[in-house]
Design a protein around this motif. Structure first.
Motif: not given
Length: 104
Positions: A7, A11, A43, A45-46, A58-62
């Motif tokens: 995770w 960034n 934020n 991100t996985c 990479w996934g979308t930032p949450t």
């Protein structure tokens, strides 16, 4: 099998080695945070990687934000257990079972 989960927080890779409040399940990839603090806001991100395929995605930032009203609403305490009825293991091997409780 063969997947690894990491995770990122704003960034930057989360260093969980010395962190007793955060945990990443290597079975599901889920990130768990205990006792959220103001500095946890940001934020997340996985990133999933496969050594065998030599690929990373990479996934979308949450975004994580704090509720100012202090109401948990739908997040009242609950316990979820998702173990198979039977877990098989060879003699002398290691077995890892995960269990989590969520709530405030």
């Amino acid at each position: 099998p063969g997947l690894s989960y990491t995770w990122l927080f704003n960034n930057n890779t989360l260093d969980l080695q010395e962190d007793s409040r955060r945990f990443v399940s290597q079975a599901t990839g889920n990130l768990y945070l205990a006792k959220v603090e103001p500095w946890d806001v940001g934020n997340y991100t996985c990133a999933v990687s496969s050594a065998e395929a030599q690929r990373r995605a990479w996934g979308t930032p949450t975004a994580l934000t704090l509720r100012s009203d202090g109401v948990m609403g739908e997040y009242e305490p609950k316990i979820e257990v998702r173990f198979p009825e039977t877990t098989y293991a060879a003699k002398g091997s290691s077995v890892r079972l995960e269990c989590f409780a969520l709530g405030k």
